[in-house]
Design an enzyme around this catalytic site. Structure first.
Site, short mmCIF file in Angstrom:
data_model
loop_
_atom_site.label_atom_id
_atom_site.label_comp_id
_atom_site.label_asym_id
_atom_site.label_seq_id
_atom_site.Cartn_x
_atom_site.Cartn_y
_atom_site.Cartn_z
CG ASP A 1 -1.92 -1.18 1.20
OD1 ASP A 1 -1.89 -1.97 0.25
OD2 ASP A 1 -2.69 -1.30 2.15
CE LYS B 1 -3.71 -4.50 1.14
NZ LYS B 1 -4.46 -3.70 2.14
CB THR C 1 0.12 2.25 8.48
OG1 THR C 1 -1.04 1.51 8.88
CG2 THR C 1 -0.37 3.45 7.64
CB THR C 2 4.14 -0.31 10.92
OG1 THR C 2 4.78 0.84 10.36
CG2 THR C 2 5.15 -1.37 11.25
CG ASP C 3 -0.41 0.67 13.34
OD1 ASP C 3 -0.09 1.17 12.24
OD2 ASP C 3 -1.16 1.25 14.15
CB VAL C 4 -3.32 -0.58 9.62
CG1 VAL C 4 -4.70 -0.96 9.09
CG2 VAL C 4 -3.48 0.39 10.81
CB CYS C 5 -2.28 -2.62 5.27
SG CYS C 5 -3.91 -1.86 5.11
CD GLN D 1 3.64 -15.68 21.94
OE1 GLN D 1 3.39 -16.71 21.33
NE2 GLN D 1 2.69 -14.83 22.29
#
Lengths: 286, 286, 286, 286
Positions: free
Chosen positions: C80, C190, C219-223, C263
């Site tokens: 994106d 998409k 963006t890093t935290d979203v798509c 983890q």
């Protein structure tokens, strides 16, 4: 003429040409050998041995061709060989269908399992069934089953029945003894006719590195076909082992087989247990 | 007897009993009215008007039943009515199939669209086709098409053809003029036979609040059936408008229709354009 | 204690033991080499060259490890990088966020593309956007965007804007020139944050035979994160190129990166453009 | 400037205008009431009672807004409250994380369950876990867990442990007693962080007619967030009950919460148990 919809300009030809070069190469090879060779450029070298399964009516009716597969990346999938679909007091029996149609698949699957066991071909069994709380059963599915069953549908216990129809954990939901999973085989439970959108089947195939699928089970036109369609859409090479399938209606069974063969193999190809077993033996997998 | 597999204990009966109470109620009602009534308990009050579509061979062959739907939550889906599947120099034509089979769907769909347009029934058209770079076309699909097309497959331009076969943006990939989308209708592009795993169809159905689907298009046994199977697995009520469908083989077409009717409607129900149009007119949607 | 739910008996140990033997072997190897070696037993011999990308904070914070990938089966995914997310008068700009955060990704991606182009690593660009009819945009998504944009949301044209926000075909929806796709690269459109359930991405990855993904974009935290999560669930080896990402909030950006590392790599691993480029150069891919 | 990619002409405006008219109406209403009203035009009349949940930092940080939901179509989803994630000798404990972070979610969920039970809100519990044969566990997931667990990973039994880590049917895999499912609640098992592509969750939501989701559980940034993202992409209205969540790292937990609030609610909204319970009480659901 109506005005044009969304456009896709014929841009960026490089990738199409790249793929088409591979296709042309495989096409020329097919003309010579009648074989869908294992595409090393895509999957790499085989991890097991190459087996070459004869398939019928390909590319045209009357023709014979071969699908080459890597044993280690081939899954033999036995679909829904449950008492509910081929045994007495199961779901199909309660609906009044002739069990001989679906039960006919047992023998060929049994033989194919014998040939496959002990090789590096992966065996996967699927089971259709619903959570005992019916949360994964659509209302209309349950309703239709109750109507066709004259009051005895999914989740109900038929008279002298083995358990609730099509419910996980019930005796009737389990797999017929003759083709029962053994140690080292996989079992995937699914709630629908298909398996890709709401079960772990796609994950399992991916985790096992599967590229080719030999599929059998019941019923031909319903669950077997749906899974084959889903897998085919993702590019898995699917071959139906036709004598290891059965349906609630002979005509539907035959058409389901024929339908696969259209368009040069619209959902894959068709073989039978004899030819599949011969391919395994010829390759000396064990 | 082999040892038992994974167990699903028949726990937590409350939800099953709740659902089964709804099913029993609908079953008793069906026995009286032969109607799958719009389940208000599940979807709420209708947002449009109720229409009652007559369906054939339900629950048993020879019987007639009705499916009640909320016009505002009904989608009329016309599958892949593209030149590639029903027109000259398209994909199906190049493979050598008789176009009269798939083109026969045009008339009934045309009439149904006339009836549906101007009502609050949502019209969705799908198109099968691949990105011009073929990235969404599996290698085996392209290869098989090249073989059956004697060297002219997906992505190739046939002699005197309209464009590259089954490629988005090409003339042959577009929808036949007679059933072309108009303002206010939806178009969903898909790369596979099915549409739920790799197109926006499921999203669109959800965004529109669809509960019932009347489906038609081509080909009956391939794309129409695959989409119907996927939608049915998610609980959508699907009704095939049979004269608005067609296949590359008459027997497969007929079996695809029959197959839907098994088990009291294993993938939904079957109607035709006349009955569907009559239902719309009776409900006075416009 | 409440009564037990559905049971899964610890049956059929063979397959677990088989997989665990592979895991143990790779674990012992990792202890020696700090490398997640390319699992030949699963994917076969490499089709391209092996590259070894250094990843940070793995397995524990402060540690350094390596992920080995087959260049020919590695996808470099740029998510994106559209004007809507990093350019003036685009979606993010209209909402009032600081563009420097998302635009910061441009430089590193540009450099990485330079290194990757001309090798056999596959480059895939994604674009988020909606059909001009908004059929694939959920009502709540459009509404929220209108509220946060003070009346200018998805589908609207901002004052002096380039086009309708987040709509396919609009100038603002297109990819930033600096990281624009070139011949031979792939573009997947998409409608959601994720891509696996409703776009062709999963198909494309499968058709290309991808096993490893190096991901960047905004963006890093979203798509970026959503696609990484989806791919990771299917077993793809994902490595985030952290300096080629950006978000609307620095803290969220940093936490998104950190979250991957928990983890032992819950969603994969983290590298940066320098280390990724160095790995390509060391392997002499071109 | 590079040449243009695939085009989407801004065609067919009718549907966009229709949707935007609904959005504008809701937007004007929101400006007055700060409420995302239950969209009757889309879902119809409520089947239960309307509840109005206060959400924080919406549309901007510092603001307060409300999400209106139909109790009968609201799912309260408690994600992975398993011993493996919040109890001693479970998966998270073995990896050495501070259990107090994830265990902190227990109290608020317990209280919320008390409020929800006896109403028509549907309660769904999810459990992450793998088949005892590990067929649904990707190799890299198992390997990473073994490395971070110093030799004790998924499928292994830790010293003095309760059972095999993250394996279905094991004691440690089961749900913590304090928030254990009761009769009439639903349990969905999943193999991944997400649930939409490979479990029955999407089916269950659809079968129950769910439109709104109040979600809690562990861990905030991993499974809770992944499921919220998937559901949000399909248009479900999601509200995180933040004090009923927890993660392996406080910063990641907080960022996961903040991330939801960006862009006016990019993944939905955020509330807490007190506000959620108050909304239930105010609506007098029982």
């Amino acid at each position: 003429m109506a005005k044009p919809l969304r456009q896709y300009e014929p841009f960026y030809h490089t990738n199409r040409e790249r793929l088409q070069a591979r296709v042309t190469e495989a096409y020329e090879q097919f003309k010579k050998t009648k074989t869908f060779e294992f595409p090393r450029w895509l999957y790499g070298e085989p991890l097991g041995k190459l087996i070459k399964v004869e398939v019928e009516d390909c590319p045209n009716f009357g023709d014979t061709a071969f699908v080459e597969m890597d044993s280690a990346r081939t899954a033999f999938i036995s679909v829904d060989m449950q008492i509910d679909f081929c045994g007495e007091k199961g779901y199909v029996d309660v609906m009044g269908y002739d069990l001989s149609q679906t039960a006919a698949a047992l023998g060929p699957i049994e033989k194919a399992l014998q040939a496959v066991r002990g090789t590096d071909i992966k065996v996967i069994h699927t089971r259709e069934g619903h959570d005992p709380d019916l949360s994964d059963a659509p209302f209309n599915k349950v309703l239709r089953s109750k109507i066709i069953g004259n009051g005895v549908g999914i989740g109900d216990i038929p008279e002298n029945g083995l358990g609730r129809l099509l419910i996980r954990g019930q005796k009737n939901w389990d797999i017929n003894e003759r083709v029962y999973p053994i140690e080292g085989e996989f079992v995937v439970d699914k709630a629908g006719k298909g398996a890709f959108g709401s079960s772990t089947l796609h994950m399992v195939l991916k985790n096992l590195g599967i590229t080719h699928i030999v599929i059998c089970g019941i019923t031909t036109d319903v669950c077997v076909h749906t899974i084959m369609r889903e897998a085919n859409d993702y590019g898995y090479w699917c071959v139906l082992m036709k004598d290891g399938t059965g349906a609630t209606d002979v005509g539907n069974h035959q058409a389901a087989i024929k339908s696969i063969k259209m368009q040069g193999g619209v959902f894959g190809n068709v073989t039978d247990s004899e030819r599949f077993i011969r391919a395994i033996q010829t390759a000396k997998l064990k």
